[in-house]
Design a protein around this motif. Structure first.
Motif, PDB file in Angstrom:
ATOM      1  N   ASP A 141      58.726  67.150   1.018  1.00 18.40           N
ATOM      2  CA  ASP A 141      58.810  68.507   1.557  1.00 18.40           C
ATOM      3  C   ASP A 141      60.149  68.644   1.893  1.00 18.40           C
ATOM      4  OD1 ASP A 141      58.538  71.002   2.518  1.00 18.40           O
ATOM      5  OD2 ASP A 141      57.465  70.322   4.384  1.00 18.40           O
ATOM      6  N   ARG A 142      60.956  69.271   0.897  1.00 15.65           N
ATOM      7  CA  ARG A 142      62.490  69.481   1.558  1.00 15.65           C
ATOM      8  C   ARG A 142      62.818  71.289   1.417  1.00 15.65           C
ATOM      9  NH1 ARG A 142      61.948  65.409  -1.893  1.00 15.65           N
ATOM     10  NH2 ARG A 142      62.619  66.551  -3.762  1.00 15.65           N
ATOM     11  N   CYS A 192      63.787  60.959   1.177  1.00 16.58           N
ATOM     12  CA  CYS A 192      62.831  60.468   2.312  1.00 16.58           C
ATOM     13  C   CYS A 192      61.517  61.203   2.447  1.00 16.58           C
ATOM     14  CB  CYS A 192      63.271  60.549   3.679  1.00 16.58           C
ATOM     15  SG  CYS A 192      64.801  59.445   3.805  1.00 16.58           S
ATOM     16  N   ASP A 193      61.351  62.245   1.862  1.00 11.98           N
ATOM     17  CA  ASP A 193      60.394  63.250   2.221  1.00 11.98           C
ATOM     18  C   ASP A 193      60.064  64.135   0.893  1.00 11.98           C
ATOM     19  OD1 ASP A 193      58.099  64.788   2.970  1.00 11.98           O
ATOM     20  OD2 ASP A 193      58.999  65.192   4.771  1.00 11.98           O
ATOM     21  N   ASP A 234      69.773  60.174   7.383  1.00 10.56           N
ATOM     22  CA  ASP A 234      69.127  61.224   8.005  1.00 10.56           C
ATOM     23  C   ASP A 234      70.222  62.122   8.743  1.00 10.56           C
ATOM     24  OD1 ASP A 234      66.865  62.858   8.448  1.00 10.56           O
ATOM     25  OD2 ASP A 234      66.025  61.610   9.901  1.00 10.56           O
ATOM     26  N   LEU A 251      60.327  62.404  -5.607  1.00 11.33           N
ATOM     27  CA  LEU A 251      61.461  61.760  -4.404  1.00 11.33           C
ATOM     28  C   LEU A 251      62.884  61.307  -5.040  1.00 11.33           C
ATOM     29  CD1 LEU A 251      58.898  59.625  -2.176  1.00 11.33           C
ATOM     30  CD2 LEU A 251      60.276  61.745  -1.789  1.00 11.33           C
TER      31      LEU A 251
END
Length: 166
Positions: free
Chosen positions: A37-38, A34-35, A137, A23
């Motif tokens: 999985d990008r 934020c995640d 986001d 992260l």
């Protein structure tokens, strides 16, 4: 405090980047993804550096990022931004991403390829002490995720100069 205008340049810089892996965004900054999985994000960041890390009230803040834009980003892209002071929400807005790119001397369409951006922002000399949390986001015009990033910055109480006397 001129947070929204100064903050929009920072957000535009930060919101245009993303990377696979942990992260923590590579480089010298408090920015995180934020995640984990990008893989499907439209932008892959290599590094973000912030000069004056941590940021200090009344000092310039320089942000440099290196990224790869995986797919052209067209007009209609948007960014959802939330800024909190501790637990208090100061700002929650949706802005035109391409319009915000103007703050870093860029425009849409943002072509696929390598990208390096450097932006300097003068922070106000009076920033209330405390922890500020920023979430950005970003989505394309057809709702594909460009990136999601967050940062937490603490501005300490100003020193009274007592350390110098001791």
């Amino acid at each position: 405090m001129k947070f929204p205008s100064a903050g929009s340049g920072i957000v535009a810089c930060l919101a245009t980047v993303v990377l696979g892996g942990s992260l923590k965004v590579p480089g010298e900054s408090p920015v995180e993804f934020c995640d984990a999985d990008r893989e499907s994000d439209l932008v892959n960041v290599q590094k973000i550096d912030i000069a004056q890390n941590p940021p200090k009230a009344g000092k310039p803040l320089q942000i440099t990022l290196a990224a790869e834009v995986r797919k052209e980003i067209a007009a209609g892209a948007y960014v959802k931004v939330t800024v909190k002071y501790g637990l208090i929400q100061l700002l929650s807005t949706t802005a035109d991403f391409c319009e915000q790119l103007g703050n870093v001397d860029m425009k849409c369409p943002l072509e696929a390829g390598q990208l390096t951006v450097t932006k300097s922002v003068d922070l106000p000399s009076v920033i209330p002490p405390g922890t500020y949390n920023v979430f950005a986001d970003v989505y394309s015009d057809d709702d594909e995720q460009i990136s999601c990033m967050k940062a937490s910055v603490n501005f300490p109480r100003p020193s009274l100069g007592l350390e110098e006397e001791l």
